[in-house]
Design an enzyme around this catalytic site. Structure first.
Site, PDB file in Angstrom:
ATOM      1  N   GLY A   1       0.806   0.926  -4.467  1.00 56.37           N
ATOM      2  CA  GLY A   1       0.152   1.190  -5.751  1.00 56.37           C
ATOM      3  C   GLY A   1       0.593   2.508  -6.375  1.00 56.37           C
ATOM      4  CB  ALA A   2       2.828   5.092  -5.182  1.00 48.49           C
ATOM      5  N   GLY A   3       3.430   3.103  -8.020  1.00 51.31           N
ATOM      6  CA  GLY A   3       4.384   3.001  -9.137  1.00 51.31           C
ATOM      7  C   GLY A   3       5.815   2.933  -8.648  1.00 51.31           C
ATOM      8  CG  LEU A   4       7.143   5.091  -5.742  1.00 51.69           C
ATOM      9  CD1 LEU A   4       7.200   5.859  -4.422  1.00 51.69           C
ATOM     10  CD2 LEU A   4       8.113   5.705  -6.752  1.00 51.69           C
ATOM     11  N   GLY A   5       7.007   0.336  -6.953  1.00 52.14           N
ATOM     12  CA  GLY A   5       7.404  -1.061  -6.797  1.00 52.14           C
ATOM     13  C   GLY A   5       7.176  -1.629  -5.411  1.00 52.14           C
ATOM     14  CB  SER A   6       4.635  -1.023  -2.760  1.00 53.30           C
ATOM     15  OG  SER A   6       3.412  -1.421  -3.388  1.00 53.30           O
TER      16      SER A   6
ATOM     17  CB  ALA B   1       8.985  -5.488  -6.795  1.00 56.19           C
ATOM     18  CB  ALA B   2       9.726  -3.302  -1.993  1.00 54.72           C
TER      19      ALA B   2
ATOM     20  CG  ASP C   1       8.648  -3.059 -10.592  1.00 55.87           C
ATOM     21  OD1 ASP C   1       7.500  -2.760 -10.258  1.00 55.87           O
ATOM     22  OD2 ASP C   1       9.312  -2.423 -11.422  1.00 55.87           O
TER      23      ASP C   1
HETATM   24  N1  LIG Z   1       3.274  -3.071   2.938  1.00 53.65           N
HETATM   25  C1  LIG Z   1       2.621  -4.027   2.239  1.00 53.65           C
HETATM   26  N2  LIG Z   1       2.089  -5.102   2.884  1.00 53.65           N
HETATM   27  C2  LIG Z   1       1.454  -6.076   2.180  1.00 53.65           C
HETATM   28  N3  LIG Z   1       1.262  -6.056   0.826  1.00 53.65           N
HETATM   29  C3  LIG Z   1       1.750  -4.986   0.147  1.00 53.65           C
HETATM   30  C4  LIG Z   1       2.456  -3.924   0.801  1.00 53.65           C
HETATM   31  N4  LIG Z   1       2.817  -3.009  -0.154  1.00 53.65           N
HETATM   32  C5  LIG Z   1       2.352  -3.479  -1.335  1.00 53.65           C
HETATM   33  N5  LIG Z   1       1.705  -4.647  -1.164  1.00 53.65           N
HETATM   34  C6  LIG Z   1       1.053  -5.442  -2.215  1.00 53.65           C
HETATM   35  O1  LIG Z   1       1.374  -4.876  -3.490  1.00 53.65           O
HETATM   36  C7  LIG Z   1       0.167  -4.389  -4.113  1.00 53.65           C
HETATM   37  C8  LIG Z   1       0.483  -3.092  -4.896  1.00 53.65           C
HETATM   38  O2  LIG Z   1       1.285  -3.510  -5.979  1.00 53.65           O
HETATM   39  P1  LIG Z   1       1.167  -2.790  -7.430  1.00 53.65           P
HETATM   40  O3  LIG Z   1      -0.258  -2.691  -7.820  1.00 53.65           O
HETATM   41  O4  LIG Z   1       2.131  -3.488  -8.325  1.00 53.65           O
HETATM   42  O5  LIG Z   1       1.668  -1.305  -7.144  1.00 53.65           O
HETATM   43  P2  LIG Z   1       3.163  -0.779  -6.950  1.00 53.65           P
HETATM   44  O6  LIG Z   1       4.113  -1.948  -7.150  1.00 53.65           O
HETATM   45  O7  LIG Z   1       3.313   0.294  -7.966  1.00 53.65           O
HETATM   46  O8  LIG Z   1       3.192  -0.224  -5.537  1.00 53.65           O
HETATM   47  C9  LIG Z   1      -0.797  -4.145  -2.969  1.00 53.65           C
HETATM   48  O9  LIG Z   1      -2.148  -4.197  -3.434  1.00 53.65           O
HETATM   49  C10 LIG Z   1      -0.472  -5.334  -2.047  1.00 53.65           C
HETATM   50  O10 LIG Z   1      -1.038  -6.522  -2.588  1.00 53.65           O
HETATM   51  C1  LIG Z   2       4.217  -1.473 -15.795  1.00 54.42           C
HETATM   52  C2  LIG Z   2       5.497  -2.223 -15.473  1.00 54.42           C
HETATM   53  O1  LIG Z   2       6.424  -2.060 -16.552  1.00 54.42           O
HETATM   54  C3  LIG Z   2       6.126  -1.661 -14.199  1.00 54.42           C
HETATM   55  C4  LIG Z   2       5.172  -1.712 -13.006  1.00 54.42           C
HETATM   56  O2  LIG Z   2       5.693  -0.959 -11.913  1.00 54.42           O
HETATM   57  P1  LIG Z   2       4.804  -0.734 -10.554  1.00 54.42           P
HETATM   58  O3  LIG Z   2       4.149  -2.057 -10.172  1.00 54.42           O
HETATM   59  O4  LIG Z   2       3.747   0.309 -10.888  1.00 54.42           O
HETATM   60  O5  LIG Z   2       5.775  -0.235  -9.524  1.00 54.42           O
HETATM   61  C5  LIG Z   2       5.133  -3.714 -15.316  1.00 54.42           C
HETATM   62  C6  LIG Z   2       6.389  -4.618 -15.320  1.00 54.42           C
HETATM   63  O6  LIG Z   2       7.456  -4.205 -15.814  1.00 54.42           O
HETATM   64  O7  LIG Z   2       6.262  -5.738 -14.780  1.00 54.42           O
HETATM   65 MG   LIG Z   3       4.122  -3.376  -8.658  1.00 48.80          MG
END
Ligand SMILES: Nc1ncnc2c1ncn2[C@@H]1O[C@H](COP(=O)(O)OP(=O)(O)O)[C@@H](O)[C@H]1O
Ligand SMILES: C[C@@](O)(CCOP(=O)(O)O)CC(=O)O
Ligand SMILES: [Mg+2]
Length: 334
Positions: free
Chosen positions: A112-117, A119-120, A161
């Site tokens: 949830g830090a905006g680093l695309g966790s 998507a990864a 992402d």
């Molecule tokens: N290591 C992980 N294991 C399982 N799910 C994960 C993991 N990292 C992220 N996620 C999933 O991705 C969500 C966070 O995604 P998001 O809100 O888009 O934030 P961001 O992409 O910026 O990290 C988490 O609530 C969880 O559902």
């Molecule tokens: C806000 C947005 O432009 C990027 C979201 O990035 P993240 O899930 O915060 O890593 C949404 C998108 O492009 O799908």
């Molecule tokens: Mg994300």
């Protein structure tokens, strides 16, 4: 058979949120990765071991001979929705819906830090499970499936992402199409506020504001797109680095101001942004959805000063490198 796949985090250099409305964006993979093991189980079920996920709230009740754990299953189920969707999509693609699949996840990427966790984890899960089920998918095909996962879970996603996480490197992205930009070593510092923002909620909030006053919000999104066009010109130019860094820094600061206008910044993010600027960064902006999460600073020759300033302001600095590598199949064991 067991398959290990990994996929990188990303930072959005310019264009988050406006990219959801079809404007361009520029993003790059960074050297923090999520690792996913996939193997069969004989229960026909989907089993997910998410070793980094903490579910808030746990009720434990003890009786004579039993202990009951209750957590907020709604949160637990939701927090695994990206992984579950990824597995279900691949089983459908491989026409193997009945196969029991177990995945085990470890990650270096703050959630949830905006680093695309999100998507990864989706891309690495798709990579490992598709290989396990005998599907030979290209990284671009995996990026498309990752985009589908984000759409199913978030309701809206530009796809940038999962594309950057699957393909890697430095990408210009617009309406589902990407272009590799020449690799440039950017002296950046990422600062983590320690709080997380939900992309789903932040994207929905911007959408609501847009629908309430399109005449106000649309020009902001158009301007964000123009910033990306200028940034692409600078990145493709023959100018020497210090000139390009100054120009990129100015564009970052303007982009940050527009994100603030959309309401996705927070007090903590602003404190880290201004601390980094005061410490000499040429440009500093939110990266990702905002609402907490991370900012990043372009700080040639000042990375340690900026990292110190972020720490003093209460953030966690990460001096990361742009990574050329996207999704990687790390191991396939018999
Ligand atoms: N290591 C992980 N294991 C399982 N799910 C994960 C993991 N990292 C992220 N996620 C999933 O991705 C969500 C966070 O995604 P998001 O809100 O888009 O934030 P961001 O992409 O910026 O990290 C988490 O609530 C969880 O559902
Ligand atoms: C806000 C947005 O432009 C990027 C979201 O990035 P993240 O899930 O915060 O890593 C949404 C998108 O492009 O799908
Ligand atoms: Mg994300």
């Amino acid at each position: 058979m067991r398959v290990l796949a990994s996929a990188p985090a990303k930072i959005i250099l310019f264009g988050e949120h406006s990219v959801v409305y079809g404007k361009p964006a520029i993003a790059a993979a960074i050297d923090l990765r999520t690792y996913v093991w996939a193997e069969f189980n004989n229960k026909g079920a989907i089993k997910i071991e998410a070793k980094d996920i903490k579910v808030p709230g746990l009720t434990v009740s003890f009786s004579e001979d039993e202990i009951y754990f209750e957590s907020d299953y709604g949160k637990a189920a939701e927090v695994l929705s990206y992984v579950r969707q990824a597995i279900e999509l691949v089983r459908e693609e491989a026409d193997k819906n009945g196969n029991g699949v177990t995945v085990s996840i470890t990650s270096q990427i703050p959630v949830g830090a905006g680093l695309g966790s999100s998507a990864a984890v989706a891309v690495a899960t798709i990579g490992a499970v598709s290989r396990l089920l005998g599907l030979e998918l290209s990284n671009e095909e995996i990026a498309k499936l990752g985009h589908k996962v984000e759409l199913l879970v978030q309701g809206a996603s530009s796809g940038i992402d999962p594309t950057v996480s699957a393909i890697g490197g430095f990408l210009h992205y617009e309406k589902g199409k990407f272009e590799h930009l020449p690799f440039m070593e950017l002296p950046i510092v990422v600062g983590y506020t320690g709080s997380s923002g939900s992309t789903k909620e932040l994207v929905a909030m911007v959408r609501k504001t847009y629908e309430e006053m399109p005449e106000v919000i649309d020009p902001i999104l158009v301007s964000m797109g123009k910033i990306v066009d200028k940034a692409r010109e600078v990145l493709l130019s023959e100018l020497d680095d210090e000139v390009r860094f100054v120009q990129l820094g100015r564009l970052m600061n303007i982009n940050h101001g527009l994100l603030d206008a959309l309401g996705v910044s927070t007090k903590k993010l602003s404190e880290l942004v201004y601390a980094a600027r005061t410490a000499g960064a040429l440009g500093v902006k939110i990266t990702g959805a905002g609402g907490g999460g991370c900012m990043y600073a372009l700080a040639p020759g000042k990375q340690s000063e900026v990292a110190t300033a972020i720490t003093i302001a209460g953030g966690t600095p990460m001096i990361t490198k742009i990574s050329d590598e996207g999704l990687r199949i790390e191991e396939v064991l018999p």
